[in-house]
Scaffold this motif. Structure first.
Motif, mmCIF file in Angstrom:
data_model
loop_
_atom_site.group_PDB
_atom_site.id
_atom_site.type_symbol
_atom_site.label_atom_id
_atom_site.label_comp_id
_atom_site.label_asym_id
_atom_site.label_seq_id
_atom_site.Cartn_x
_atom_site.Cartn_y
_atom_site.Cartn_z
ATOM 1 N N TRP A 1 40.846 45.260 114.240
ATOM 2 C CA TRP A 1 40.426 43.817 114.811
ATOM 3 C C TRP A 1 40.233 43.889 116.400
ATOM 4 O O TRP A 1 39.564 42.245 116.570
ATOM 5 N N TYR B 1 39.184 30.521 108.215
ATOM 6 C CA TYR B 1 40.779 31.507 107.583
ATOM 7 C C TYR B 1 40.305 30.804 105.891
ATOM 8 O O TYR B 1 40.314 32.436 104.885
ATOM 9 N N ASP C 1 44.303 42.041 108.725
ATOM 10 C CA ASP C 1 44.015 41.882 110.227
ATOM 11 C C ASP C 1 43.029 41.228 110.592
ATOM 12 O O ASP C 1 43.398 40.836 112.216
ATOM 13 N N TRP D 1 42.314 38.227 110.835
ATOM 14 C CA TRP D 1 42.800 36.946 111.300
ATOM 15 C C TRP D 1 42.809 36.909 112.603
ATOM 16 O O TRP D 1 42.856 36.208 113.650
ATOM 17 N N LYS D 2 43.003 38.023 113.338
ATOM 18 C CA LYS D 2 43.593 38.495 114.423
ATOM 19 C C LYS D 2 42.596 38.410 115.579
ATOM 20 O O LYS D 2 42.657 37.346 116.545
ATOM 21 N N MET E 1 41.710 34.750 118.510
ATOM 22 C CA MET E 1 41.099 35.274 119.858
ATOM 23 C C MET E 1 39.997 35.056 120.294
ATOM 24 O O MET E 1 39.925 34.256 121.216
#
Length: 568
Positions: free
Chosen positions: A114, A159, A338, A340-341, A345
């Motif tokens: 990620w 998302y 992962d 989405w992390k 950010m």
């Protein structure tokens, strides 16, 4: 990766499932029911939840941008497998090899984390330079609000793409790009249309860079050389750098471009805070006469001003145009769950840096802001220095965009329709040379035909970027959710025969009603989101068309197509 290594990582129970899956490979994914993708995606997500999954290959945190990996003291263990192998070698069919080979090849390119996604998303070259112009047309408050709202909407659609990817992707049937996801939901005809639009966007992105670089070189030459010639120079440079076929070879240059781009942004902020306004550039590009710097909290719109504000809004859309590549990023992750992390950010950083840059420059230059902002500074020495740095970083970006764009066109149309050879083959390498020249030639024509930088970026934002970031994701989510909801009443799916006992078909209203009524509020929201995005795109295209009409009207002070005079 050898098959024995794969099986040892999965464990005995998962290895049996892996072997069973390897025995099946359809002639075409479009002949399969959606249940097949859902079934294997669920198995794949369960494997990825295991702590030992891919543990021996997780050090490759930043597969493309090797310079950053050195900064973090990490080595890329898969450097022998370029990132674009998923396009050039990963399109394997039964004729190319067994299903196990397909899955092993897919696993090889899935080595990103990620953190690498965070770096990839924030590598955008064009977004920051347009931020001050957007704020100057809207005012402090509306500009900040639109950056925030577009950012929230982009995060949500990101998302949505993330959620859909997890539902239908697997090593058995890997998703490689945006078009793959569309195809599994709406079929190959719609997928080809999306692929075509993606190719158009990448083409126009390169055209925007050629135009911006032409403006920069025109300023460096103090407007003593024909502007059209300056644009040709960058088209020729692109034809040369475009001969690099593999993305991996751009690795160090791409990392260097990130820092060069950030330096241009911060240096521009420092210069505008301690120097005067470039009145000549503001007059040439925006027709703003010399006078005191004026800023507004809110700029009221009406008539021509409203179309300029719509154009500014489309320039803000440009800042969130990375969604088109999200599927490609997830396709290279060892654990896509992962994603989405990195996305969260990256979107936060983009919002903060872009908005800070836009507000700061507007506060000092007011109505005299030009697009890109670094070309509207004084003195000449600083302007030239930042132009030269930006020219290099933008050319690297154009090379990357062009590389991906050519491969999208080639793999989507020439290979599938006309059965052209693989780009790694002897004849494929020969074909690459004239394709690069032809591709950059088209980009040159677009850049020279529409030499108004803000209008061109607005047009690209409205026609292409807005669709991939805001319009398509909610409609894709609606289609996927309706199909999955309708399956709830069907019999169990048999992965061996690839059949299920469906109680009705899509020709019957009952299946549509059942699919839409379950979580109807979410389906209604996605439908309205889609329609609102479509309306926004229509307004953006309308405003860009009006600005083009104004630019080419008799007596216009702006330079026309293929002109020796530049709009800067």
């Amino acid at each position: 990766m050898a098959k024995t290594n794969v099986l040892s990582e999965l464990g005995q129970e998962n290895a049996i499932a892996f072997e069973n899956e390897a025995s099946m490979q359809p002639m075409s994914e479009y002949d399969l029911p959606l249940e097949e993708f859902l079934y294997h995606a669920k198995l794949q997500r369960e494997r990825e939840k295991q702590p030992e999954y891919g543990a021996g290959n997780m050090k490759a945190a930043i597969p493309v941008f090797g310079f950053l990996s050195h900064l973090f003291n990490k080595k890329n263990e898969d450097s022998s497998s370029p990132n674009d192998n998923s396009n050039e070698k990963g399109d394997m069919t039964p004729e190319d090899g067994t299903k196990v080979e397909v899955e092993n090849a897919t696993r090889v390119v899935r080595n990103a984390t990620w953190m690498s996604v965070f770096y990839l998303i924030t590598t955008d070259i064009l977004g920051p330079t347009s931020a001050p112009y957007a704020v100057s047309q809207l005012g402090f408050a509306p500009g900040s609000l639109l950056y925030f709202l577009f950012g929230i909407a982009a995060a949500y659609t990101g998302y949505i793409l993330f959620r859909m990817f997890l539902k239908v992707d697997s090593l058995v049937y890997p998703l490689k790009n945006y078009g793959d996801l569309v195809g599994r939901i709406y079929g190959k005809r719609i997928r080809y249309g999306v692929d075509f639009l993606q190719a158009i966007q990448l083409l126009c992105n390169v055209a925007v860079i050629i135009l911006g670089n032409g403006q920069g070189l025109y300023q460096v030459a103090k407007k003593k050389v024909c502007f059209a010639v300056m644009v040709v120079v960058w088209a020729l440079a692109g034809m040369i750098i475009g001969q690099i076929r593999t993305i991996q070879k751009f690795g160090f240059l791409a990392n260097l471009a990130i820092w060069m781009n950030l330096f241009v942004c911060f240096a521009t902020m420092g210069v505008v805070a301690h120097s005067g306004v470039n009145y000549d550039a503001a007059l040439s590009q925006n027709g703003v006469e010399k006078g005191p710097v004026i800023t507004h909290a809110v700029i009221s719109g009406g008539g021509d001003k409203f179309t300029l504000q719509l154009e500014a809004a489309m320039n803000i859309v440009y800042a969130y145009g990375g969604a088109m590549m999200f599927i490609e990023f997830m396709a290279e992750m060892r654990r896509p769950m992962d994603f989405w992390k990195g996305m969260a950010m990256a979107q936060s950083v983009i919002f903060c840096i872009y908005l800070l840059y836009g507000l700061f420059v507007y506060a000092y230059q007011g109505q005299f802001v030009v697009n890109p902002a670094n070309q509207g500074i004084n003195p000449y020495n600083w302007q030239t220095a930042l132009n030269v740095i930006n020219l290099v970083s933008s050319l690297i970006a154009a090379g990357l965009y062009g590389n991906v764009g050519i491969k999208v066109v080639y793999n989507t149309f020439f290979r599938r329709i006309f059965k052209f050879p693989d780009l790694n083959s002897k004849y494929g390498k020969i074909i690459w040379v004239p394709m690069v020249v032809f591709y950059w030639g088209i980009c040159y024509v677009i850049a020279s035909a529409i030499p108004q930088f803000s209008t061109l970026t607005s047009l690209v934002g409205a026609v292409c970027i807005l669709q991939f970031t805001y319009t398509f994701p909610p409609m894709m989510a609606l289609g996927l959710d309706v199909q999955i909801n309708a399956m709830k009443a069907d019999g169990p799916y048999d992965p061996v025969t690839k059949t299920t006992n469906r109680i009705d078909t899509w020709k019957q209203a009952s299946r549509w009603i059942r699919g839409f009524s379950r979580k109807w509020y979410l389906n209604v929201f996605h439908l309205f989101f889609f329609l609102a995005s479509l309306a926004t795109a229509a307004l953006g295209i309308y405003s860009s068309a009006l600005q083009l009409k104004k630019a080419y009207a008799p007596g216009s002070s702006l330079a026309g197509a293929f002109s020796c005079k530049g709009n800067i």
